[in-house]
Write an enzyme that holds these catalytic residues in place. Sequence first.
Site, short mmCIF file in Angstrom:
data_model
loop_
_atom_site.label_atom_id
_atom_site.label_comp_id
_atom_site.label_asym_id
_atom_site.label_seq_id
_atom_site.Cartn_x
_atom_site.Cartn_y
_atom_site.Cartn_z
N LYS A 22 0.92 -1.07 0.01
CA LYS A 22 0.01 0.15 0.03
C LYS A 22 0.80 1.43 -0.09
CE LYS A 22 -3.68 2.28 2.83
NZ LYS A 22 -2.83 3.43 3.10
N SER A 47 -1.32 4.96 -4.11
CA SER A 47 -1.73 5.99 -3.10
C SER A 47 -0.75 6.73 -2.65
CB SER A 47 -2.35 5.07 -1.81
OG SER A 47 -2.63 5.99 -0.74
N HIS A 75 -1.00 8.06 0.56
CA HIS A 75 -1.64 8.13 1.96
C HIS A 75 -2.04 9.40 2.44
CE1 HIS A 75 0.04 5.48 5.78
NE2 HIS A 75 -1.27 5.95 5.86
N ARG A 99 0.61 12.26 2.32
CA ARG A 99 1.74 12.20 3.09
C ARG A 99 2.97 13.14 2.28
NH1 ARG A 99 2.81 10.03 7.63
NH2 ARG A 99 5.11 9.96 7.24
N GLY A 142 -7.37 7.98 -2.47
CA GLY A 142 -7.07 9.36 -2.61
C GLY A 142 -8.24 10.60 -3.15
N ARG A 196 -11.81 9.01 4.28
CA ARG A 196 -12.38 10.31 4.84
C ARG A 196 -13.77 10.45 4.32
NH1 ARG A 196 -8.33 14.41 7.18
NH2 ARG A 196 -6.80 12.98 7.73
#
Length: 338
Positions: free
Chosen positions: A211, A233, A235, A238, A267, A290
């Site tokens: 991941k 991704s 993250h 980040r 994302g 999210r």
Amino acid sequence: MKEEKHLDASTGASEHHFEKKESQEIKSPWPGPKGMIPVTSGRAEDANVHNRAYLDNILVEMRILDAVEPNLETEFFGKKYSSPITLAAVSHLNKVLDNKERKPMQEKAIAAKNLSVLNWIGMETNEEYREITAVGGDTVRIIKPFADHEKILDEIAVAQETGAVAVGMDIDHVPGTNGKYDVVDGIALGPVTSADLRSYVKAAHVPFVAKGVLSVQDAIKARDAGCSAIVVSHHHGRLPFGVPPLKVLPAIKHALGNSKMTIFVDGSIVSGYDAYKALALGADGVLIGRAILSELLDKGTKAVEDKVVKMNEELAELMMYTGVKDTNTFDPTVLHFN
């Protein structure tokens, strides 16, 4: 080694790149203690800004003649699920609420089970992980790249003992904001070499997921290490100025060719329309984190279920508008980049 004080429930990070900028207070829309779920800056270095812009500039043509109601059933790791939308690997949510009688991580697991979708679990102790999986359905456990490799192997073993359908690692959670290896919950993280990844794949007797893949190079290395799947991704930002996962997804899909690796993506995917674009560009499944956090923390299991049902409806709507009958027949030529 200095212990970090804050946790990010969506990324499992001890700090977030964009929690505070130029001493300007950024009001969080998320419940929970300050710093638990930080808000990104919204400025140019915030990779999530570029995610949203990229997603919103992908337009869809209509192919309505001969279209039928689509089937969203999807297979991951040899098991069938009701949708390609899966619940992302959030962490620490049981520490967020003032009401300690509620367990959002368990509520999320129950929602996934009720919806018949795949659930991902992030950084939790083995004891907490067992408690979460005991009430839920099929799970992928995502492990941090701990400097202590024995801790990684132990968490892989526990995931297998509790029936995880797959296990994986946040290969992108290596640097901290100080340019050194990150520290989470006082636990030191370290580098992930190709040899390390190969050893974790070998230790796992279930499919292994890398991941945090955001390049063709890392995708090929993950394939060569024996990974069964990747998550494209960054993250949730980040990486400052991180390229949108959907922008690199087609090149990764092409590079992996006939390897039969499963490709997930995340994302800023907050609607079924976003999910459609990811699937049309080559993803086999999407992770939403999210997109369900406020529903989960405010109201719990039922609110998460309602949100995913709505996203599935939006996904099916666009599939029907574009003549996509099932999750195996997406066509990227329906997309136009504005």
